[in-house]
Write a protein that holds these residues in place. Structure first.
Motif, PDB file in Angstrom:
ATOM      1  N   LYS A  31      12.940   2.737  19.049  1.00  0.00           N
ATOM      2  CA  LYS A  31      11.493   2.501  18.994  1.00  0.00           C
ATOM      3  C   LYS A  31      10.877   3.137  17.749  1.00  0.00           C
ATOM      4  CE  LYS A  31      10.762   2.106  24.005  1.00  0.00           C
ATOM      5  NZ  LYS A  31      10.166   2.757  25.208  1.00  0.00           N
ATOM      6  N   LEU A  32      11.313   4.344  17.423  1.00  0.00           N
ATOM      7  CA  LEU A  32      10.787   5.049  16.264  1.00  0.00           C
ATOM      8  C   LEU A  32      11.101   4.288  14.980  1.00  0.00           C
ATOM      9  CD1 LEU A  32       9.369   7.667  15.285  1.00  0.00           C
ATOM     10  CD2 LEU A  32      11.647   8.685  15.070  1.00  0.00           C
ATOM     11  N   ILE A  33      12.356   3.815  14.864  1.00  0.00           N
ATOM     12  CA  ILE A  33      12.755   3.085  13.664  1.00  0.00           C
ATOM     13  C   ILE A  33      12.023   1.748  13.586  1.00  0.00           C
ATOM     14  CG2 ILE A  33      14.696   1.864  12.585  1.00  0.00           C
ATOM     15  CD1 ILE A  33      16.474   4.211  13.475  1.00  0.00           C
ATOM     16  N   ALA A  56      16.530  -1.179   7.237  1.00  0.00           N
ATOM     17  CA  ALA A  56      15.530  -0.998   6.184  1.00  0.00           C
ATOM     18  C   ALA A  56      15.802  -1.955   5.029  1.00  0.00           C
ATOM     19  CB  ALA A  56      15.542   0.449   5.692  1.00  0.00           C
ATOM     20  N   GLN A  77      13.291  -5.023   3.882  1.00  0.00           N
ATOM     21  CA  GLN A  77      12.646  -4.891   2.574  1.00  0.00           C
ATOM     22  C   GLN A  77      13.244  -5.751   1.470  1.00  0.00           C
ATOM     23  OE1 GLN A  77      12.916  -0.683   1.793  1.00  0.00           O
ATOM     24  NE2 GLN A  77      11.876  -0.134   3.690  1.00  0.00           N
ATOM     25  N   ARG A 110      14.980   6.462  19.670  1.00  0.00           N
ATOM     26  CA  ARG A 110      15.270   6.329  18.235  1.00  0.00           C
ATOM     27  C   ARG A 110      15.012   4.894  17.789  1.00  0.00           C
ATOM     28  NH1 ARG A 110      17.983   8.482  13.943  1.00  0.00           N
ATOM     29  NH2 ARG A 110      19.187   7.062  12.635  1.00  0.00           N
ATOM     30  N   SER A 132      20.592   2.377  10.396  1.00  0.00           N
ATOM     31  CA  SER A 132      19.191   2.585  10.019  1.00  0.00           C
ATOM     32  C   SER A 132      18.960   2.205   8.559  1.00  0.00           C
ATOM     33  CB  SER A 132      18.782   4.037  10.271  1.00  0.00           C
ATOM     34  OG  SER A 132      19.603   4.939   9.550  1.00  0.00           O
ATOM     35  N   ASP A 183       9.154   0.934  14.810  1.00  0.00           N
ATOM     36  CA  ASP A 183       7.734   1.151  14.492  1.00  0.00           C
ATOM     37  C   ASP A 183       7.517   1.410  13.006  1.00  0.00           C
ATOM     38  OD1 ASP A 183       7.023   0.773  17.110  1.00  0.00           O
ATOM     39  OD2 ASP A 183       6.879   2.918  17.594  1.00  0.00           O
ATOM     40  N   GLY A 184       8.533   1.922  12.324  1.00  0.00           N
ATOM     41  CA  GLY A 184       8.395   2.244  10.916  1.00  0.00           C
ATOM     42  C   GLY A 184       8.757   1.103   9.979  1.00  0.00           C
ATOM     43  N   LEU A 185       9.158  -0.037  10.541  1.00  0.00           N
ATOM     44  CA  LEU A 185       9.552  -1.184   9.730  1.00  0.00           C
ATOM     45  C   LEU A 185       8.405  -2.182   9.608  1.00  0.00           C
ATOM     46  CD1 LEU A 185      13.092  -1.724  11.271  1.00  0.00           C
ATOM     47  CD2 LEU A 185      12.604  -0.862   8.970  1.00  0.00           C
ATOM     48  N   PRO A 186       8.346  -2.916   8.522  1.00  0.00           N
ATOM     49  CA  PRO A 186       7.291  -3.923   8.381  1.00  0.00           C
ATOM     50  C   PRO A 186       7.492  -5.076   9.355  1.00  0.00           C
ATOM     51  CG  PRO A 186       8.874  -4.096   6.583  1.00  0.00           C
ATOM     52  CD  PRO A 186       9.224  -2.856   7.340  1.00  0.00           C
TER      53      PRO A 186
END
Length: 337
Positions: free
Chosen positions: A43-45, A20, A24, A41, A16, A47-50
């Protein structure tokens, strides 16, 4: 290929952080796909990425996808061999977190696959080679100002590790970094190891923490390392390189007498993701730039194999209580230099 399209397998603590970093901070690449056995997990990660990051249904789908140019593997060590071989089969550059595989014999399969393919595809996640402090330490060695190096004194401490850790994981998940650091700093191979647990105990069935490792290199340098994975107070990495004319010391900056509960301590970091965050950025950036060019200049499959051969012997030593020799196969031409 203008920008490397990267897929990542394994989204635990290390994975994870890596995705990131890629999203970035890796200018030569873009994260386009991820896979983890925990789909929610993933999908959640994602969704939080650009950008648009696709969640794949399997590791195989990610590796074979035409939308993925290169692969980062941060899944459990037991999966590395199969996944790395699949990447080589599909001619895709792969960054594999350490260990490259669980045993030296498994790593040899990876060497043979690269040799058959006629080029290097694999970089191994030995991030200390990209850490500014370790780079400075190597520079101090390479200048020759220390004189003949006779010893390395190392510590590798963590506040805590997951409950599933076993005593052999002091070797495969921790001291493997000291093995690579030794080989890299000294440009030498480890030829003999001796390992004991706390109180001088041996055996792999019980939890033995800390453990104490002694290496002897082909050039006669003695390396001792304390690996303490439930030290409680914080995360600390140390290395003294002792020469006949001087000492180069990797420190945590602040002199202290006592370290307790992350307070009043020169140990600033809670875990490795903080201590080596910049190193991860530099190594992933260098890997992506190399992958675009079709080369591997970082720690390669031979380095992963050599480290695994040493850790095999460490586990044998912990089990038997005896010093154990390390034997490497002849270095193939593909890994010369």
């Amino acid at each position: 290929m203008n920008r490397l399209r990267i897929g990542a397998i394994g989204l635990g603590m290390v994975g994870s952080a890596q995705v990131a970093t890629i999203a970035q901070s890796v200018a030569a690449g873009e994260l386009v796909a991820v896979f983890d056995i925990d789909t929610e997990r993933a999908k959640l990660i994602a969704d939080g990425l650009p950008g648009s990051v696709r969640v794949m249904s399997s590791a195989d789908e990610l590796i074979t996808s035409d939308e993925v140019d290169a692969v980062v593997i941060a899944s459990s060590a037991s999966t590395h061999l199969k996944l790395v071989l699949a990447c080589i089969e599909n001619r895709k550059p792969v960054f594999c977190e350490k260990p490259l595989a669980l045993t030296g014999a498994d790593c040899e399969q990876i060497l043979d696959a690269e040799i058959a393919a006629g080029r290097r595809f694999v970089q191994v996640g030995f991030m200390r080679r990209f850490d500014n402090a370790f780079v400075d330490l190597k520079a101090a060695v390479d200048t020759g100002k220390l004189g003949e190096v006779v010893a390395l004194h190392c510590v590798h401490r963590a506040a805590d590790v997951p409950q599933f850790f076993t005593s052999t994981m002091h070797t495969t998940e921790a001291v493997v970094h000291e093995v690579d650091s030794t080989r890299w700093l000294l440009d030498d191979e480890v030829v003999e190891v001796k390992v004991v647990g706390v109180g001088g105990r041996t055996g792999v069935q019980d939890w033995l923490d800390p453990q104490f490792f002694t290496f002897r290199t082909a050039g006669g340098v003695i390396v001792d390392t304390e690996v303490f994975l439930r030290a409680g107070y914080g995360y600390e990495i140390g290395c003294d390189v002792v020469g006949r004319r001087g000492v180069a010391r990797l420190t945590n900056d602040l002199p202290v007498a006592v370290s307790l509960d992350f307070q009043q301590s020169g140990v600033r970091e809670k875990d490795f993701t903080v201590r080596f965050g910049d190193s991860y950025r530099r190594e992933l950036s260098a890997w992506a730039e190399d992958a675009v060019r079709g080369v591997v200049t970082g720690p390669n499959a031979w380095d992963g194999y050599a480290a695994a051969a040493v850790t095999d012997s460490c586990i044998d030593s912990l089990e038997t209580g005896a010093a154990v020799s390390v034997t490497l196969r002849p270095r193939p031409e593909l890994y010369a230099g």
